[in-house]
Scaffold this motif. Structure first.
Motif, PDB file in Angstrom:
ATOM      1  N   ALA A   1      28.164 -32.359 -21.492  1.00 27.03           N
ATOM      2  CA  ALA A   1      29.254 -33.276 -21.835  1.00 27.03           C
ATOM      3  C   ALA A   1      28.846 -34.267 -22.916  1.00 27.03           C
ATOM      4  CB  ALA A   1      29.702 -34.034 -20.583  1.00 27.03           C
ATOM      5  N   GLY A   2      27.625 -34.117 -23.443  1.00 32.20           N
ATOM      6  CA  GLY A   2      27.160 -35.001 -24.509  1.00 32.20           C
ATOM      7  C   GLY A   2      26.710 -36.362 -24.015  1.00 32.20           C
ATOM      8  N   ILE A   3      26.356 -36.463 -22.741  1.00 38.42           N
ATOM      9  CA  ILE A   3      25.908 -37.728 -22.156  1.00 38.42           C
ATOM     10  C   ILE A   3      24.389 -37.700 -22.030  1.00 38.42           C
ATOM     11  CG2 ILE A   3      26.024 -39.247 -20.129  1.00 38.42           C
ATOM     12  CD1 ILE A   3      28.827 -38.034 -19.611  1.00 38.42           C
ATOM     13  N   HIS A   4      23.736 -38.672 -22.617  1.00 39.20           N
ATOM     14  CA  HIS A   4      22.271 -38.702 -22.652  1.00 39.20           C
ATOM     15  C   HIS A   4      21.690 -39.295 -21.370  1.00 39.20           C
ATOM     16  CE1 HIS A   4      18.169 -39.265 -24.001  1.00 39.20           C
ATOM     17  NE2 HIS A   4      18.251 -40.564 -23.781  1.00 39.20           N
ATOM     18  N   ILE A   5      20.731 -38.583 -20.783  1.00 40.85           N
ATOM     19  CA  ILE A   5      19.933 -39.097 -19.668  1.00 40.85           C
ATOM     20  C   ILE A   5      18.472 -38.881 -20.054  1.00 40.85           C
ATOM     21  CG2 ILE A   5      19.341 -38.898 -17.229  1.00 40.85           C
ATOM     22  CD1 ILE A   5      22.103 -37.817 -16.683  1.00 40.85           C
ATOM     23  N   PRO A   6      17.654 -39.922 -20.121  1.00 42.33           N
ATOM     24  CA  PRO A   6      16.258 -39.747 -20.532  1.00 42.33           C
ATOM     25  C   PRO A   6      15.463 -38.934 -19.520  1.00 42.33           C
ATOM     26  CG  PRO A   6      16.635 -41.988 -19.765  1.00 42.33           C
ATOM     27  CD  PRO A   6      17.978 -41.334 -19.837  1.00 42.33           C
ATOM     28  N   THR A   7      14.542 -38.115 -20.012  1.00 50.70           N
ATOM     29  CA  THR A   7      13.672 -37.310 -19.156  1.00 50.70           C
ATOM     30  C   THR A   7      12.287 -37.244 -19.788  1.00 50.70           C
ATOM     31  OG1 THR A   7      14.212 -35.226 -20.281  1.00 50.70           O
ATOM     32  CG2 THR A   7      15.591 -35.841 -18.401  1.00 50.70           C
ATOM     33  N   LEU A   8      11.312 -36.842 -18.986  1.00 55.70           N
ATOM     34  CA  LEU A   8       9.968 -36.600 -19.496  1.00 55.70           C
ATOM     35  C   LEU A   8       9.388 -35.319 -18.907  1.00 55.70           C
ATOM     36  CD1 LEU A   8       7.804 -37.721 -21.386  1.00 55.70           C
ATOM     37  CD2 LEU A   8       6.845 -38.974 -19.446  1.00 55.70           C
ATOM     38  N   CYS A   9       9.575 -35.111 -17.607  1.00 56.11           N
ATOM     39  CA  CYS A   9       9.020 -33.904 -16.983  1.00 56.11           C
ATOM     40  C   CYS A   9       9.947 -32.704 -17.135  1.00 56.11           C
ATOM     41  CB  CYS A   9       8.703 -34.151 -15.505  1.00 56.11           C
ATOM     42  SG  CYS A   9      10.156 -34.413 -14.452  1.00 56.11           S
ATOM     43  N   HIS A  10      11.199 -32.909 -17.497  1.00 54.41           N
ATOM     44  CA  HIS A  10      12.141 -31.799 -17.655  1.00 54.41           C
ATOM     45  C   HIS A  10      11.816 -30.988 -18.899  1.00 54.41           C
ATOM     46  CE1 HIS A  10      15.920 -29.554 -17.773  1.00 54.41           C
ATOM     47  NE2 HIS A  10      16.013 -29.905 -19.042  1.00 54.41           N
ATOM     48  N   LEU A  11      11.874 -29.663 -18.771  1.00 52.88           N
ATOM     49  CA  LEU A  11      11.693 -28.754 -19.902  1.00 52.88           C
ATOM     50  C   LEU A  11      12.611 -27.565 -19.688  1.00 52.88           C
ATOM     51  CD1 LEU A  11      10.039 -28.083 -22.497  1.00 52.88           C
ATOM     52  CD2 LEU A  11       8.478 -26.809 -21.023  1.00 52.88           C
ATOM     53  N   ASN A  12      13.473 -27.315 -20.639  1.00 49.99           N
ATOM     54  CA  ASN A  12      14.406 -26.192 -20.519  1.00 49.99           C
ATOM     55  C   ASN A  12      13.659 -24.880 -20.304  1.00 49.99           C
ATOM     56  OD1 ASN A  12      16.658 -27.800 -20.909  1.00 49.99           O
ATOM     57  ND2 ASN A  12      16.720 -27.471 -23.118  1.00 49.99           N
ATOM     58  N   GLY A  13      14.099 -24.136 -19.294  1.00 53.39           N
ATOM     59  CA  GLY A  13      13.536 -22.820 -19.050  1.00 53.39           C
ATOM     60  C   GLY A  13      12.543 -22.736 -17.917  1.00 53.39           C
ATOM     61  N   VAL A  14      12.094 -23.884 -17.396  1.00 52.37           N
ATOM     62  CA  VAL A  14      11.186 -23.877 -16.254  1.00 52.37           C
ATOM     63  C   VAL A  14      11.788 -24.705 -15.125  1.00 52.37           C
ATOM     64  CG1 VAL A  14       9.108 -23.518 -17.633  1.00 52.37           C
ATOM     65  CG2 VAL A  14       9.861 -25.841 -17.137  1.00 52.37           C
ATOM     66  N   THR A  15      11.277 -24.512 -13.933  1.00 51.92           N
ATOM     67  CA  THR A  15      11.790 -25.188 -12.748  1.00 51.92           C
ATOM     68  C   THR A  15      11.628 -26.699 -12.859  1.00 51.92           C
ATOM     69  OG1 THR A  15      11.172 -23.279 -11.409  1.00 51.92           O
ATOM     70  CG2 THR A  15      11.603 -25.341 -10.233  1.00 51.92           C
ATOM     71  N   ASP A  16      12.645 -27.424 -12.428  1.00 50.74           N
ATOM     72  CA  ASP A  16      12.558 -28.888 -12.404  1.00 50.74           C
ATOM     73  C   ASP A  16      11.881 -29.353 -11.124  1.00 50.74           C
ATOM     74  OD1 ASP A  16      13.816 -30.008 -14.809  1.00 50.74           O
ATOM     75  OD2 ASP A  16      15.606 -28.975 -14.127  1.00 50.74           O
ATOM     76  N   VAL A  17      11.091 -30.429 -11.242  1.00 53.33           N
ATOM     77  CA  VAL A  17      10.350 -30.947 -10.085  1.00 53.33           C
ATOM     78  C   VAL A  17      10.645 -32.418  -9.793  1.00 53.33           C
ATOM     79  CG1 VAL A  17       8.466 -29.295 -10.283  1.00 53.33           C
ATOM     80  CG2 VAL A  17       8.354 -31.450 -11.553  1.00 53.33           C
ATOM     81  N   GLY A  18      11.376 -33.095 -10.673  1.00 53.24           N
ATOM     82  CA  GLY A  18      11.719 -34.496 -10.430  1.00 53.24           C
ATOM     83  C   GLY A  18      10.514 -35.407 -10.376  1.00 53.24           C
ATOM     84  N   ALA A  19       9.519 -35.158 -11.234  1.00 48.47           N
ATOM     85  CA  ALA A  19       8.260 -35.897 -11.152  1.00 48.47           C
ATOM     86  C   ALA A  19       8.294 -37.252 -11.847  1.00 48.47           C
ATOM     87  CB  ALA A  19       7.125 -35.056 -11.734  1.00 48.47           C
ATOM     88  N   CYS A  20       8.930 -37.338 -13.007  1.00 48.29           N
ATOM     89  CA  CYS A  20       8.816 -38.567 -13.801  1.00 48.29           C
ATOM     90  C   CYS A  20       9.753 -39.671 -13.344  1.00 48.29           C
ATOM     91  CB  CYS A  20       9.042 -38.257 -15.282  1.00 48.29           C
ATOM     92  SG  CYS A  20      10.767 -37.829 -15.702  1.00 48.29           S
TER      93      CYS A  20
END
Length: 238
Positions: A28-47
């Motif tokens: 939807a074009g809404i920015h949410i900052p991330t650091l541990c997220h990487l497209n294509g691999v499982t998310d872990v909610g670490a950062c």
């Protein structure tokens, strides 16, 4: 496959039922900052940088692993969230040894970008100055654990995309650190394929190519995106 209707920052958004809040927001074009997220691999909610407020819940929830729900009302950019995120970034700087002016990733670092986004002009916390090791035993690459933010992106990309599982996590709390092959020097690894995917996945200057000078570390994330897309579409199956 059902469609869920929710609101993000008072904006009506439609999303597939298996999508996360982060995926729905980005579409939807809404920015949410991330650091541990990487497209294509499982998310872990670490950062925890993608924490959002959900109406009816007293707890902040990580957008990368929280599924959308019908009628959900989400806020991503409140003053409370901004204070949390700035504190998280300050903690990352205080708990490591990040000196941007002499880093190979200066100007091409996601942690540096987050500090700028959060308006972080100083660190209000006491620096820990941990004793972390640098491993340059590999022929092509090196790892400076002083710059590592424990996002585990190198671990996940090595496991889920390359299939080697050279990287892993050891230690607990402030002693946590990434290791190769049961804590052996990277250059002696029997599983590393020298593919460089961990290098392209790293958000900071922690994993670097030998010979890179200050500000010269560039990454090719399109390589990872190409491999993930090809795998999902089964383009290499005969």
């Amino acid at each position: 496959m059902s469609v869920k209707i929710l609101t993000i920052n008072e904006k009506l958004v439609s999303a597939r039922e298996e999508e996360t809040i982060l995926e729905a927001a980005r579409e939807a074009g809404i920015h949410i900052p991330t650091l541990c997220h990487l497209n294509g691999v499982t998310d872990v909610g670490a950062c925890r940088l993608c924490l959002v407020e959900i109406a009816g819940s007293h707890k902040l929830q990580p957008a990368c692993v929280t599924k959308v729900a019908e009628g959900m009302s989400v806020h991503t950019n409140s003053d409370r969230l901004q204070k949390y995120r700035r504190t998280i970034v300050e903690m990352l700087f205080a708990e490591g040894n990040h000196i941007c002016s002499v880093c190979v990733a200066n100007g091409n670092c996601e942690l540096q970008d987050l500090a700028i986004e959060m308006g972080m002009d100083s660190v209000r916390l006491e620096y820990q100055f941990p004793n972390r090791h640098v491993d340059i035993s590999h022929d092509r690459f090196g790892i400076d654990r002083n710059r590592c933010v424990l996002c585990t992106r190198c671990i996940r990309v090595c496991d889920e995309i390359e299939g080697a599982h050279t990287w892993d996590m050891a230690g607990r709390g402030t002693n946590s650190h990434v290791i190769t092959d049961l804590n052996q020097p990277w250059g002696t690894s029997q599983t590393c394929t020298n593919c460089g995917k961990c290098l392209n996945a790293c958000p900071t200057g922690a994993i670097f190519q030998k010979g890179s000078g200050v500000g010269e570390m560039k990454r090719d994330r399109t390589q990872l995106e190409f491999l993930v897309t090809a795998r999902e579409k089964k383009q290499w199956l005969v």
